[in-house]
Design a protein around this motif. Structure first.
Motif, PDB file in Angstrom:
ATOM      1  N   LEU A 142     -10.507  22.534  17.939  1.00 50.72           N
ATOM      2  CA  LEU A 142     -11.508  23.158  18.805  1.00 50.72           C
ATOM      3  C   LEU A 142     -12.560  23.906  17.994  1.00 50.72           C
ATOM      4  O   LEU A 142     -13.714  24.031  18.423  1.00 50.72           O
ATOM      5  CB  LEU A 142     -10.834  24.129  19.786  1.00 50.72           C
ATOM      6  CG  LEU A 142      -9.987  23.483  20.900  1.00 50.72           C
ATOM      7  CD1 LEU A 142      -9.204  24.565  21.656  1.00 50.72           C
ATOM      8  CD2 LEU A 142     -10.868  22.701  21.857  1.00 50.72           C
ATOM      9  N   GLU A 143     -12.157  24.414  16.825  1.00 47.76           N
ATOM     10  CA  GLU A 143     -13.112  25.149  15.979  1.00 47.76           C
ATOM     11  C   GLU A 143     -14.151  24.216  15.372  1.00 47.76           C
ATOM     12  O   GLU A 143     -15.306  24.597  15.196  1.00 47.76           O
ATOM     13  CB  GLU A 143     -12.345  25.887  14.880  1.00 47.76           C
ATOM     14  CG  GLU A 143     -11.541  27.075  15.398  1.00 47.76           C
ATOM     15  CD  GLU A 143     -10.709  27.716  14.310  1.00 47.76           C
ATOM     16  OE1 GLU A 143     -10.415  28.915  14.411  1.00 47.76           O
ATOM     17  OE2 GLU A 143     -10.335  27.007  13.341  1.00 47.76           O
ATOM     18  N   GLU A 144     -13.734  23.001  15.024  1.00 46.56           N
ATOM     19  CA  GLU A 144     -14.661  22.025  14.433  1.00 46.56           C
ATOM     20  C   GLU A 144     -14.482  20.686  15.161  1.00 46.56           C
ATOM     21  O   GLU A 144     -13.960  19.716  14.582  1.00 46.56           O
ATOM     22  CB  GLU A 144     -14.396  21.871  12.943  1.00 46.56           C
ATOM     23  CG  GLU A 144     -14.615  23.162  12.150  1.00 46.56           C
ATOM     24  CD  GLU A 144     -14.348  22.976  10.671  1.00 46.56           C
ATOM     25  OE1 GLU A 144     -14.039  21.834  10.268  1.00 46.56           O
ATOM     26  OE2 GLU A 144     -14.428  23.963   9.919  1.00 46.56           O
ATOM     27  N   PRO A 145     -14.911  20.615  16.411  1.00 45.97           N
ATOM     28  CA  PRO A 145     -14.664  19.399  17.201  1.00 45.97           C
ATOM     29  C   PRO A 145     -15.532  18.237  16.732  1.00 45.97           C
ATOM     30  O   PRO A 145     -16.681  18.415  16.321  1.00 45.97           O
ATOM     31  CB  PRO A 145     -15.067  19.837  18.611  1.00 45.97           C
ATOM     32  CG  PRO A 145     -16.108  20.894  18.386  1.00 45.97           C
ATOM     33  CD  PRO A 145     -15.659  21.640  17.157  1.00 45.97           C
ATOM     34  N   PRO A 146     -14.983  17.031  16.789  1.00 46.24           N
ATOM     35  CA  PRO A 146     -15.806  15.850  16.486  1.00 46.24           C
ATOM     36  C   PRO A 146     -16.933  15.736  17.509  1.00 46.24           C
ATOM     37  O   PRO A 146     -16.835  16.232  18.626  1.00 46.24           O
ATOM     38  CB  PRO A 146     -14.812  14.691  16.625  1.00 46.24           C
ATOM     39  CG  PRO A 146     -13.460  15.317  16.487  1.00 46.24           C
ATOM     40  CD  PRO A 146     -13.592  16.688  17.068  1.00 46.24           C
ATOM     41  N   ALA A 147     -17.993  15.086  17.126  1.00 46.79           N
ATOM     42  CA  ALA A 147     -19.127  14.916  18.033  1.00 46.79           C
ATOM     43  C   ALA A 147     -18.709  14.137  19.274  1.00 46.79           C
ATOM     44  O   ALA A 147     -17.931  13.184  19.191  1.00 46.79           O
ATOM     45  CB  ALA A 147     -20.253  14.183  17.303  1.00 46.79           C
ATOM     46  N   ASP A 148     -19.233  14.572  20.422  1.00 45.23           N
ATOM     47  CA  ASP A 148     -19.001  13.898  21.695  1.00 45.23           C
ATOM     48  C   ASP A 148     -17.526  13.805  22.076  1.00 45.23           C
ATOM     49  O   ASP A 148     -17.105  12.871  22.751  1.00 45.23           O
ATOM     50  CB  ASP A 148     -19.608  12.485  21.683  1.00 45.23           C
ATOM     51  CG  ASP A 148     -21.121  12.526  21.540  1.00 45.23           C
ATOM     52  OD1 ASP A 148     -21.750  13.263  22.310  1.00 45.23           O
ATOM     53  OD2 ASP A 148     -21.643  11.853  20.645  1.00 45.23           O
ATOM     54  N   MET A 149     -16.737  14.786  21.642  1.00 41.60           N
ATOM     55  CA  MET A 149     -15.335  14.848  22.051  1.00 41.60           C
ATOM     56  C   MET A 149     -15.160  16.029  22.998  1.00 41.60           C
ATOM     57  O   MET A 149     -15.626  17.135  22.729  1.00 41.60           O
ATOM     58  CB  MET A 149     -14.414  14.998  20.843  1.00 41.60           C
ATOM     59  CG  MET A 149     -12.940  14.850  21.194  1.00 41.60           C
ATOM     60  SD  MET A 149     -11.968  14.554  19.693  1.00 41.60           S
ATOM     61  CE  MET A 149     -10.426  14.002  20.415  1.00 41.60           C
ATOM     62  N   ILE A 150     -14.483  15.796  24.115  1.00 43.74           N
ATOM     63  CA  ILE A 150     -14.334  16.818  25.148  1.00 43.74           C
ATOM     64  C   ILE A 150     -12.855  17.095  25.370  1.00 43.74           C
ATOM     65  O   ILE A 150     -12.048  16.162  25.514  1.00 43.74           O
ATOM     66  CB  ILE A 150     -15.001  16.373  26.465  1.00 43.74           C
ATOM     67  CG1 ILE A 150     -16.497  16.197  26.251  1.00 43.74           C
ATOM     68  CG2 ILE A 150     -14.729  17.371  27.586  1.00 43.74           C
ATOM     69  CD1 ILE A 150     -17.212  15.573  27.414  1.00 43.74           C
ATOM     70  N   PHE A 151     -12.505  18.375  25.401  1.00 47.06           N
ATOM     71  CA  PHE A 151     -11.139  18.801  25.661  1.00 47.06           C
ATOM     72  C   PHE A 151     -11.081  19.458  27.042  1.00 47.06           C
ATOM     73  O   PHE A 151     -11.851  20.381  27.340  1.00 47.06           O
ATOM     74  CB  PHE A 151     -10.662  19.806  24.602  1.00 47.06           C
ATOM     75  CG  PHE A 151     -10.456  19.201  23.248  1.00 47.06           C
ATOM     76  CD1 PHE A 151      -9.196  18.765  22.854  1.00 47.06           C
ATOM     77  CD2 PHE A 151     -11.514  19.058  22.361  1.00 47.06           C
ATOM     78  CE1 PHE A 151      -8.999  18.199  21.597  1.00 47.06           C
ATOM     79  CE2 PHE A 151     -11.324  18.497  21.117  1.00 47.06           C
ATOM     80  CZ  PHE A 151     -10.069  18.070  20.729  1.00 47.06           C
ATOM     81  N   LEU A 152     -10.154  18.988  27.876  1.00 45.74           N
ATOM     82  CA  LEU A 152      -9.937  19.553  29.207  1.00 45.74           C
ATOM     83  C   LEU A 152      -8.545  20.169  29.219  1.00 45.74           C
ATOM     84  O   LEU A 152      -7.534  19.452  29.217  1.00 45.74           O
ATOM     85  CB  LEU A 152     -10.059  18.464  30.274  1.00 45.74           C
ATOM     86  CG  LEU A 152     -11.385  17.694  30.282  1.00 45.74           C
ATOM     87  CD1 LEU A 152     -11.329  16.557  31.310  1.00 45.74           C
ATOM     88  CD2 LEU A 152     -12.560  18.620  30.585  1.00 45.74           C
TER      89      LEU A 152
END
Length: 322
Positions: A142-152
């Motif tokens: 979450l600190e360095e998320p990949p581009a266009d990745m969404i966490f729900l």
């Protein structure tokens, strides 16, 4: 997919964010247990991935056509850009937590390029179940998320999540469903429910279809009618209490006995919300005693007939608020 009702405002909020092209990478879907947050998260994930793969579906809702490739892949657990974390089940037993190894398993998704569209989605149901190590491992992503990745992240108690996880996500709150939405969900689940049983389940669910469905098939309306009669008539001769105790003490009635253990204190609590002054004090006193008795009944192997009789007495006390 599971029917999804009652969260239209939340759907509009997230779809607007997605369509703006500036959607935040982390969302905490917060609210009471059993109101459909997990179903919402999975439906949203499907819609986001379907729109990203194209052509866009359009509209504010989360529905995806049955013949859409994204839907078919997710329902087959074969979508390469989607992952879901939940406690694992083995030999019919569900684990208590989401392990650190499960979170580390996301590397195949986070360290590779998306396959079918520019977007990837991870659903965690629920984030409350993350082991400490798993929570810390998720935090790193979450600190360095990949581009266009969404966490729900589904959460029934977001205050218990790591503060650092909360700080890196936006929180969207979900409220219990109203009676109309509850009826729609229950009817879609079981069209054979009688009006009396529907009323009883709606009352017991308190806005949570998941909670209501725990009582399905237990003839809850009969228990609710008995509780209502006790609360209004008081049962001065103890006939109703004795009959109820006899019926629920049978071995074959164990599931209904356990439902009564939950419903009697909850019934008193619901009644207390409509009272004031001395009547409120009386209701709260009997609620506390009923809650304590019901909470220890199974653990302490108390006599079911005696427990039902005493709990019914606390409910009957509502008829005499003074």
């Amino acid at each position: 997919m599971t029917i999804l009702l009652g969260h239209d405002a939340q759907a509009r909020t997230l779809m607007a964010a997605a369509q703006s092209g500036r959607m935040h990478h982390g969302w905490i879907l917060a609210g009471p247990r059993g109101i459909g947050k997990g179903s919402f998260a999975r439906a949203l994930a499907m819609r986001l991935l379907a729109d990203a793969a194209g052509p866009p579906i359009g509209g504010e809702g989360l529905s995806v056509p049955e013949n859409h490739q994204t839907r078919r892949l997710i329902e087959a657990s074969a979508h390469p850009d989607y992952a879901e974390l939940a406690p694992l089940e083995k030999d019919g037993v569900t684990a208590r937590n989401i392990s650190v190894d499960q979170v580390r398993g996301l590397q195949r998704l986070t360290q590779s390029a998306p396959s079918l569209s520019p977007r990837r989605v991870v659903v965690v149901d629920s984030a409350d179940d993350l082991e400490r190590g798993a929570a810390n491992a998720l935090l790193k992503t979450l600190e360095e998320p990949p581009a266009d990745m969404i966490f729900l992240l589904v959460s029934h108690a977001p205050g218990r999540l790591l503060p650092t996880i909360r700080s890196r996500c936006r929180t969207l709150r979900f409220d219990p469903l109203d009676a109309a939405a509850m009826r729609s969900v229950l009817k879609a689940t079981d069209e054979t429910l009688s009006p009396q049983e529907m009323d009883a389940l709606v009352r017991a669910g308190e806005g949570s279809p998941g909670q209501a469905l725990r009582y399905a098939g237990l003839n809850l309306s009969e228990i609710e009618q008995a509780l209502s009669a006790l609360a209004t008539q008081g049962d001065p001769g103890n006939r109703q209490r004795l009959a109820l105790a006899k019926a629920l003490a049978l071995k074959s009635a164990k599931p209904r006995y356990e439902a009564f253990l939950e419903r009697a204190p909850a019934f008193i609590a619901q009644a207390a919300r409509t009272r004031q002054g001395q009547a409120l004090g009386t209701a709260l006193d009997h609620w506390e005693k009923a809650r304590h008795l019901a909470g220890g009944a199974v653990i302490l192997s108390l006599d079911p007939a005696g427990v039902v009789f005493e709990l019914a007495g606390h409910v009957a006390a509502l008829a005499h608020p003074g």
